[in-house]
Design a protein around this motif. Structure first.
Motif, PDB file in Angstrom:
ATOM      1  N   VAL A  66       2.135  65.866  -2.994  1.00 45.13           N
ATOM      2  CA  VAL A  66       0.914  65.219  -2.647  1.00 45.13           C
ATOM      3  C   VAL A  66       1.245  63.946  -1.762  1.00 45.13           C
ATOM      4  CG1 VAL A  66      -0.746  63.683  -3.541  1.00 45.13           C
ATOM      5  CG2 VAL A  66      -0.926  65.868  -4.340  1.00 45.13           C
ATOM      6  N   ASP A  67       0.874  63.612  -0.796  1.00 42.72           N
ATOM      7  CA  ASP A  67       0.761  62.298   0.131  1.00 42.72           C
ATOM      8  C   ASP A  67      -0.340  62.093   0.781  1.00 42.72           C
ATOM      9  OD1 ASP A  67       1.766  60.180   1.306  1.00 42.72           O
ATOM     10  OD2 ASP A  67       3.456  60.919   2.154  1.00 42.72           O
ATOM     11  N   PRO A  68      -1.224  61.306   0.331  1.00 48.41           N
ATOM     12  CA  PRO A  68      -2.312  60.970   1.129  1.00 48.41           C
ATOM     13  C   PRO A  68      -2.223  60.137   2.358  1.00 48.41           C
ATOM     14  CG  PRO A  68      -2.198  59.280  -0.713  1.00 48.41           C
ATOM     15  CD  PRO A  68      -1.040  60.379  -0.848  1.00 48.41           C
ATOM     16  N   ALA A  69      -0.965  59.552   2.627  1.00 48.49           N
ATOM     17  CA  ALA A  69      -0.822  58.955   3.921  1.00 48.49           C
ATOM     18  C   ALA A  69       0.206  59.620   4.914  1.00 48.49           C
ATOM     19  CB  ALA A  69      -0.431  57.442   3.556  1.00 48.49           C
ATOM     20  N   ALA A  70       0.277  60.863   4.397  1.00 46.75           N
ATOM     21  CA  ALA A  70       1.557  61.564   5.280  1.00 46.75           C
ATOM     22  C   ALA A  70       1.110  61.873   6.637  1.00 46.75           C
ATOM     23  CB  ALA A  70       1.627  63.093   4.386  1.00 46.75           C
ATOM     24  N   THR A  71       2.613  61.843   7.312  1.00 50.77           N
ATOM     25  CA  THR A  71       2.488  62.371   8.716  1.00 50.77           C
ATOM     26  C   THR A  71       3.405  63.689   8.715  1.00 50.77           C
ATOM     27  OG1 THR A  71       4.372  61.210   9.290  1.00 50.77           O
ATOM     28  CG2 THR A  71       2.330  60.121   9.827  1.00 50.77           C
ATOM     29  N   PRO A  72       2.933  64.581   9.618  1.00 53.81           N
ATOM     30  CA  PRO A  72       4.084  65.811   9.681  1.00 53.81           C
ATOM     31  C   PRO A  72       5.321  65.271   9.401  1.00 53.81           C
ATOM     32  CG  PRO A  72       2.437  65.930  11.027  1.00 53.81           C
ATOM     33  CD  PRO A  72       2.193  64.519  10.733  1.00 53.81           C
ATOM     34  N   ALA A  73       5.871  64.380   9.965  1.00 57.32           N
ATOM     35  CA  ALA A  73       7.326  63.954   9.815  1.00 57.32           C
ATOM     36  C   ALA A  73       7.693  63.685   8.538  1.00 57.32           C
ATOM     37  CB  ALA A  73       7.778  62.642  10.924  1.00 57.32           C
ATOM     38  N   SER A  74       6.729  62.644   7.668  1.00 56.71           N
ATOM     39  CA  SER A  74       6.972  62.279   6.384  1.00 56.71           C
ATOM     40  C   SER A  74       6.950  63.186   5.385  1.00 56.71           C
ATOM     41  CB  SER A  74       6.012  61.064   6.231  1.00 56.71           C
ATOM     42  OG  SER A  74       4.667  61.382   6.202  1.00 56.71           O
ATOM     43  N   LEU A  75       5.990  64.333   5.806  1.00 59.63           N
ATOM     44  CA  LEU A  75       5.954  65.426   4.743  1.00 59.63           C
ATOM     45  C   LEU A  75       7.003  66.126   5.002  1.00 59.63           C
ATOM     46  CD1 LEU A  75       2.429  66.996   4.619  1.00 59.63           C
ATOM     47  CD2 LEU A  75       3.604  65.929   2.851  1.00 59.63           C
ATOM     48  N   ASN A  76       7.844  66.326   6.008  1.00 55.31           N
ATOM     49  CA  ASN A  76       8.954  67.024   6.146  1.00 55.31           C
ATOM     50  C   ASN A  76      10.120  66.326   5.486  1.00 55.31           C
ATOM     51  OD1 ASN A  76      11.638  66.588   7.966  1.00 55.31           O
ATOM     52  ND2 ASN A  76      11.239  68.766   7.775  1.00 55.31           N
ATOM     53  N   ALA A  77      10.291  64.950   5.214  1.00 46.89           N
ATOM     54  CA  ALA A  77      11.142  64.328   4.745  1.00 46.89           C
ATOM     55  C   ALA A  77      10.909  64.532   3.030  1.00 46.89           C
ATOM     56  CB  ALA A  77      11.249  63.003   5.090  1.00 46.89           C
ATOM     57  N   ARG A  78       9.432  64.729   2.591  1.00 48.63           N
ATOM     58  CA  ARG A  78       9.220  64.575   1.342  1.00 48.63           C
ATOM     59  C   ARG A  78       9.709  66.322   0.656  1.00 48.63           C
ATOM     60  NH1 ARG A  78       6.175  61.944  -2.307  1.00 48.63           N
ATOM     61  NH2 ARG A  78       5.909  60.077  -0.409  1.00 48.63           N
ATOM     62  N   TYR A  79       9.353  67.166   1.589  1.00 48.51           N
ATOM     63  CA  TYR A  79       9.782  68.383   1.371  1.00 48.51           C
ATOM     64  C   TYR A  79      11.159  68.669   0.990  1.00 48.51           C
ATOM     65  CZ  TYR A  79       4.959  70.784   1.514  1.00 48.51           C
ATOM     66  OH  TYR A  79       3.758  71.025   1.304  1.00 48.51           O
ATOM     67  N   GLN A  80      11.771  68.117   2.108  1.00 45.33           N
ATOM     68  CA  GLN A  80      13.516  68.087   2.102  1.00 45.33           C
ATOM     69  C   GLN A  80      13.910  67.383   0.777  1.00 45.33           C
ATOM     70  OE1 GLN A  80      15.508  69.927   4.025  1.00 45.33           O
ATOM     71  NE2 GLN A  80      13.680  70.674   4.771  1.00 45.33           N
ATOM     72  N   ALA A  81      13.306  66.189   0.665  1.00 46.94           N
ATOM     73  CA  ALA A  81      13.694  65.401  -0.741  1.00 46.94           C
ATOM     74  C   ALA A  81      13.448  66.490  -1.954  1.00 46.94           C
ATOM     75  CB  ALA A  81      12.814  64.191  -0.729  1.00 46.94           C
ATOM     76  N   ALA A  82      12.393  67.225  -1.998  1.00 47.21           N
ATOM     77  CA  ALA A  82      12.026  67.839  -3.141  1.00 47.21           C
ATOM     78  C   ALA A  82      12.968  69.026  -3.480  1.00 47.21           C
ATOM     79  CB  ALA A  82      10.602  68.196  -3.123  1.00 47.21           C
ATOM     80  N   LEU A  83      13.467  69.594  -2.299  1.00 43.89           N
ATOM     81  CA  LEU A  83      14.571  70.737  -2.512  1.00 43.89           C
ATOM     82  C   LEU A  83      15.818  70.004  -3.004  1.00 43.89           C
ATOM     83  CD1 LEU A  83      13.860  72.907   0.698  1.00 43.89           C
ATOM     84  CD2 LEU A  83      13.277  73.312  -1.750  1.00 43.89           C
ATOM     85  N   GLU A  84      16.386  68.694  -2.358  1.00 41.78           N
ATOM     86  CA  GLU A  84      17.490  68.179  -2.530  1.00 41.78           C
ATOM     87  C   GLU A  84      17.182  67.777  -4.167  1.00 41.78           C
ATOM     88  OE1 GLU A  84      17.648  64.939  -0.091  1.00 41.78           O
ATOM     89  OE2 GLU A  84      18.246  66.201   1.756  1.00 41.78           O
ATOM     90  N   MET A  85      16.052  67.291  -4.556  1.00 43.42           N
ATOM     91  CA  MET A  85      16.167  67.003  -6.094  1.00 43.42           C
ATOM     92  C   MET A  85      16.075  68.324  -7.020  1.00 43.42           C
ATOM     93  SD  MET A  85      12.891  64.324  -5.881  1.00 43.42           S
ATOM     94  CE  MET A  85      13.116  62.501  -5.401  1.00 43.42           C
ATOM     95  N   ALA A  86      15.560  69.228  -6.676  1.00 48.18           N
ATOM     96  CA  ALA A  86      15.572  70.637  -7.242  1.00 48.18           C
ATOM     97  C   ALA A  86      17.069  71.055  -7.419  1.00 48.18           C
ATOM     98  CB  ALA A  86      14.880  71.628  -6.591  1.00 48.18           C
ATOM     99  N   ALA A  87      17.648  70.852  -6.339  1.00 43.67           N
ATOM    100  CA  ALA A  87      19.511  71.172  -6.537  1.00 43.67           C
ATOM    101  C   ALA A  87      20.050  70.346  -7.433  1.00 43.67           C
ATOM    102  CB  ALA A  87      19.968  71.143  -4.914  1.00 43.67           C
ATOM    103  N   TYR A  88      19.581  68.971  -7.425  1.00 38.35           N
ATOM    104  CA  TYR A  88      20.383  67.957  -8.330  1.00 38.35           C
ATOM    105  C   TYR A  88      19.859  68.271  -9.655  1.00 38.35           C
ATOM    106  CZ  TYR A  88      20.935  63.365 -10.382  1.00 38.35           C
ATOM    107  OH  TYR A  88      21.360  62.295 -11.347  1.00 38.35           O
ATOM    108  N   ALA A  89      18.695  68.594  -9.976  1.00 37.26           N
ATOM    109  CA  ALA A  89      18.327  68.924 -11.276  1.00 37.26           C
ATOM    110  C   ALA A  89      19.004  70.229 -11.737  1.00 37.26           C
ATOM    111  CB  ALA A  89      16.681  69.252 -11.260  1.00 37.26           C
ATOM    112  N   ASP A  90      18.967  71.277 -10.972  1.00 35.66           N
ATOM    113  CA  ASP A  90      19.704  72.356 -11.374  1.00 35.66           C
ATOM    114  C   ASP A  90      21.248  72.127 -11.898  1.00 35.66           C
ATOM    115  OD1 ASP A  90      19.933  75.156 -11.585  1.00 35.66           O
ATOM    116  OD2 ASP A  90      21.032  75.210  -9.944  1.00 35.66           O
ATOM    117  N   ASP A  91      21.664  71.264 -10.994  1.00 36.57           N
ATOM    118  CA  ASP A  91      23.180  71.056 -11.487  1.00 36.57           C
ATOM    119  C   ASP A  91      23.459  70.161 -12.790  1.00 36.57           C
ATOM    120  OD1 ASP A  91      24.289  72.170  -9.202  1.00 36.57           O
ATOM    121  OD2 ASP A  91      24.398  70.227  -7.871  1.00 36.57           O
ATOM    122  N   ARG A  92      22.226  69.300 -13.087  1.00 33.26           N
ATOM    123  CA  ARG A  92      22.303  68.541 -14.259  1.00 33.26           C
ATOM    124  C   ARG A  92      21.585  69.183 -15.650  1.00 33.26           C
ATOM    125  NH1 ARG A  92      24.257  66.342 -10.049  1.00 33.26           N
ATOM    126  NH2 ARG A  92      25.117  64.746  -9.995  1.00 33.26           N
ATOM    127  N   GLY A  93      21.369  70.400 -15.468  1.00 33.95           N
ATOM    128  CA  GLY A  93      20.823  71.311 -16.528  1.00 33.95           C
ATOM    129  C   GLY A  93      19.460  71.211 -16.777  1.00 33.95           C
TER     130      GLY A  93
END
Length: 327
Positions: free
Chosen positions: A11-38
């Motif tokens: 969710v991001d009520p003030a998103a632009t396509p560019a900011s949503l791209n950054a948010r989606y990429q961050a979510a994937l990076e967070m998922a990988a980090y969470a996976d590594d930490r168990g």
């Protein structure tokens, strides 16, 4: 060790396509980090046509998470079953199950927003029958054998990795949902802590001669954010929690029961209510040791800045989880 969950709805009520791209990429990076930490599970969900960009395509997101991770499960909780073509959904879940080696968990509900049905051209009044058809079709399709679907013979390939079929639960807060799960011998996922409904489901299992189990939220299932200074976090970022809480509440009628339902109209009310909680690492450890069923982190809640989401996730993984290994 409690079950640990990181939730993403993007969710991001003030998103632009560019900011949503950054948010989606961050979510994937967070998922990988969470996976590594168990971390145990990434949880996501499905909503359509939301002004705040609520994720509409959870299986596409799940596939990206699987590509970025090795062990972590993804729970889609929940899909709006009647909005999906049964055959295509069977294929999509089978492919994700094969790609992930069985790490996908799907909870199928029927939703509660008529406007989502209208947008998809699906008759709201037929949602119960469509849900029955969907679930029955999935179970037949995953056998890999020919079967009859809408008066024609079809066959779905490939077969999934998980046998006899990928993890599929029936979600909801009604007796109809509990009956549907019991009749098909599927696990039941109540949308809130509803012991009476769990008992009804158990009785229905006996009546139908089927087997199943319940995955039910605890009496309290707060969405957590970890910070050194909760007062400062509420002052600076409480509006993001409130936006999501008010959006979600606006979609629900009095008959909908949800583990994360909030009636707050201000940040102060939301903080007092306890559905969203900002805890220090020490407070989170104490909470985790209080016999809670699971810890649900929501780092990008309601348009939360990505940097703040990372701070919360780092705290959780580096300053909370290592202290819970023996819990």
């Amino acid at each position: 060790m409690p079950v640990t969950v990181v939730r993403f709805n993007l969710v991001d009520p003030a998103a632009t396509p560019a900011s949503l791209n950054a948010r989606y990429q961050a979510a994937l990076e967070m998922a990988a980090y969470a996976d590594d930490r168990g971390i145990s599970t990434i949880q996501t969900e499905e909503h359509h046509g939301a002004e705040n960009n609520w994720l509409p395509s959870p299986f596409a997101f799940a596939g990206a998470v699987f590509g970025a991770t090795r062990r972590i499960a993804v729970t889609v909780s929940a899909i709006i079953g009647p909005l999906h073509d049964p055959l295509r959904l069977a294929e999509d879940i089978a492919v994700l199950d094969l790609l992930s080696g069985g790490r996908l968990v799907t909870v199928a509900g029927i939703g509660y927003r008529p406007e989502e049905y209208e947008q998809s051209g699906v008759d709201w009044k037929r949602r119960g029958k469509l849900q029955d058809e969907l679930l029955e079709t999935l179970l037949k399709a995953w056998t890999g054998e020919p079967f009859t679907f809408r008066d024609r013979t079809v066959r779905i390939t490939p077969r999934p990795f998980t046998q006899p079929h990928p993890m599929l639960l029936v979600g909801g807060s009604s007796k109809a949902a509990a009956r549907r799960a019991a009749r098909l011998g599927l696990p039941f996922f109540p949308s809130a802590h509803l012991p009476d409904l769990e008992a009804y489901y158990t009785a229905q299992l006996a009546e139908h001669g089927t087997e199943g189990w319940t995955m039910m939220p605890a009496a309290e299932t707060p969405l957590l954010h970890i910070a050194d200074d909760p007062d400062r976090t509420w002052a600076e970022h409480g509006r993001h929690f409130l936006h999501e809480a008010r959006t979600y509440n606006s979609w629900q009628n009095k008959d909908i029961r949800s583990a994360v339902k909030s009636t707050a109209t201000t940040v102060d009310e939301l903080r007092a209510e306890g559905v969203y909680r900002v805890l220090t690492p020490d407070e989170c450890v104490t909470y985790a040791r209080s016999d809670t069923g699971s810890l649900i982190l929501h780092p990008l809640s309601g348009g939360m800045p990505v940097d703040e989401g990372w701070r919360s996730l780092h705290h959780f993984c580096e300053n909370v989880l290592p202290r819970l290994k023996d819990t």
